[in-house]
Write a protein that holds these residues in place. Sequence first.
Motif, PDB file in Angstrom:
ATOM      1  N   GLU A  24      40.064  39.156  44.609  1.00 41.58           N
ATOM      2  CA  GLU A  24      40.448  38.633  43.298  1.00 41.58           C
ATOM      3  C   GLU A  24      41.612  39.450  42.722  1.00 41.58           C
ATOM      4  N   ARG A  28      45.348  38.102  41.789  1.00 43.11           N
ATOM      5  CA  ARG A  28      45.896  38.302  40.437  1.00 43.11           C
ATOM      6  C   ARG A  28      47.213  39.066  40.471  1.00 43.11           C
ATOM      7  N   ILE A 142      32.232  27.237  38.768  1.00 43.96           N
ATOM      8  CA  ILE A 142      32.549  28.588  39.240  1.00 43.96           C
ATOM      9  C   ILE A 142      33.910  29.067  38.729  1.00 43.96           C
ATOM     10  N   ALA A 143      34.922  28.195  38.813  1.00 44.41           N
ATOM     11  CA  ALA A 143      36.272  28.638  38.456  1.00 44.41           C
ATOM     12  C   ALA A 143      36.484  28.612  36.944  1.00 44.41           C
ATOM     13  N   GLU A 145      34.198  27.778  34.317  1.00 46.62           N
ATOM     14  CA  GLU A 145      33.161  28.340  33.450  1.00 46.62           C
ATOM     15  C   GLU A 145      32.751  29.744  33.881  1.00 46.62           C
ATOM     16  N   GLY A 146      33.194  30.162  35.058  1.00 51.35           N
ATOM     17  CA  GLY A 146      32.917  31.523  35.496  1.00 51.35           C
ATOM     18  C   GLY A 146      31.478  31.776  35.907  1.00 51.35           C
ATOM     19  N   SER A 148      28.276  32.142  38.492  1.00 52.96           N
ATOM     20  CA  SER A 148      28.172  32.645  39.864  1.00 52.96           C
ATOM     21  C   SER A 148      27.709  31.507  40.779  1.00 52.96           C
TER      22      SER A 148
ATOM     23  N   ASP B   4      44.474  31.462  36.335  1.00 53.30           N
ATOM     24  CA  ASP B   4      43.396  32.465  36.310  1.00 53.30           C
ATOM     25  C   ASP B   4      42.076  31.874  36.790  1.00 53.30           C
ATOM     26  N   ASP B   5      41.806  30.650  36.343  1.00 50.96           N
ATOM     27  CA  ASP B   5      40.559  29.994  36.744  1.00 50.96           C
ATOM     28  C   ASP B   5      40.565  29.700  38.236  1.00 50.96           C
ATOM     29  N   ARG B   8      39.808  32.777  40.132  1.00 50.80           N
ATOM     30  CA  ARG B   8      38.386  33.113  40.085  1.00 50.80           C
ATOM     31  C   ARG B   8      37.610  32.254  41.077  1.00 50.80           C
TER      32      ARG B   8
END
Lengths: 182, 211
Positions: A24, A28, A142-143, A145-146, A148, B4-5, B8
């Motif tokens: 990750e 980034r 997952i992407a 709303e974050g 797991s 960013d999403d 992730r």
Amino acid sequence: MDDRERRWMQLMQAALAGDRPSYERLLREIAPAIRSVVERRLRQMGAPTAESEDVVQETLLAVHLKRHTWRPSDPLGPWLRTIARNKLIDHLRRRGRRVEVLVEDFAELLAAPEERPSTEADDVERHLALLPDKQRSVIRSIAVEGASVGETAERMNMTPGAVRVALHRAFASLSARLKADE
Amino acid sequence: MKTDDLIRGLAADTRPQRSLESGLALALAVGLAGAVALFAMILAPRSGMPGLLMEPRVLMKFVVSLSLAAVSVWMALRLVRPGANARSLVWTLAVPGGVLAVGVAAELLVTPAQGWMPGLIGHNAVYCLSLVTLMGAPVLAAALFALKRGAPEHPAWAGAAGGALAGGLGAALYALHCTDDSPLFVLTWYGLAIGFMTVAGALIGRRTLSW
């Protein structure tokens, strides 16, 4: 090879060994580097720089789906530049522009880029809407709303393994749809 | 979607990936098994086969076709790896090409001229063309399947390398059966069949290997 590229190599090596935080962090770090080169190139071609985020996202998708084509003993820079260049060419072709992008244009990819908050892009969003329901929900969960993998599995009444498969398929079909979007 | 999403999401997809090399090796094992099955169904090794390998003209057929296959694997892997330099490998084609050239030269020097044309035309030129292609077909399918996991800058070239690989392995299999041993025959008919596979690989690759 500068320190930064050496660090990227190490991050990618860790990523291929399954280290998610390293991966990750790598993504980034390379995203703004790709963005600044793509913006400059689009500006030179007189294309709207608003499109740069589409190219950045397509490049990140390709980096992800083709990461096994990088050998841990190779420098990461040439590999990354070639992928970014290829995706910029694809993007320009789809928009019907004459394309003359040399790999040298990406030579400065490894120079320090200006950091910027990332922005929305249209292409991925548009194709995301066309994915099968299950794949789209898994990506959103997952992407966006974050959540797991485990939480997503529970919420969607799936096994964690099935969530992982759906997530991977979703990225693969997103990439294929982007490619076929003539 | 925000970048960013997307990042992730991508980072959450960390299923381990098979390397290009082992993917290609696995696919070739399957493709070759298919080709050997085809061989077993419709052909048989020529009589006196393992011993005949001591014969330079017979041995040459295997050296040329198998070295071409080996070189093509190497080339194909470079061609599907972003940023890798495949051009610097072109010299390796001199191995199968050189062996064949030496064989042809020796044939022309050692045998009388009136034997050249019969040797070139051989007995089974049409079989050679069609059977090399047939034996190569499962290998080509397997190679392209494996190369699809790569990221070629020039999909047609990557496909061509897959085609040459399939042609080389198909030719080596057919050589187990083939009784035409003149290097002139090999140059002409094996060459045509392998060339056909290479062009087929390029045409299919151009469509299927882009990413």
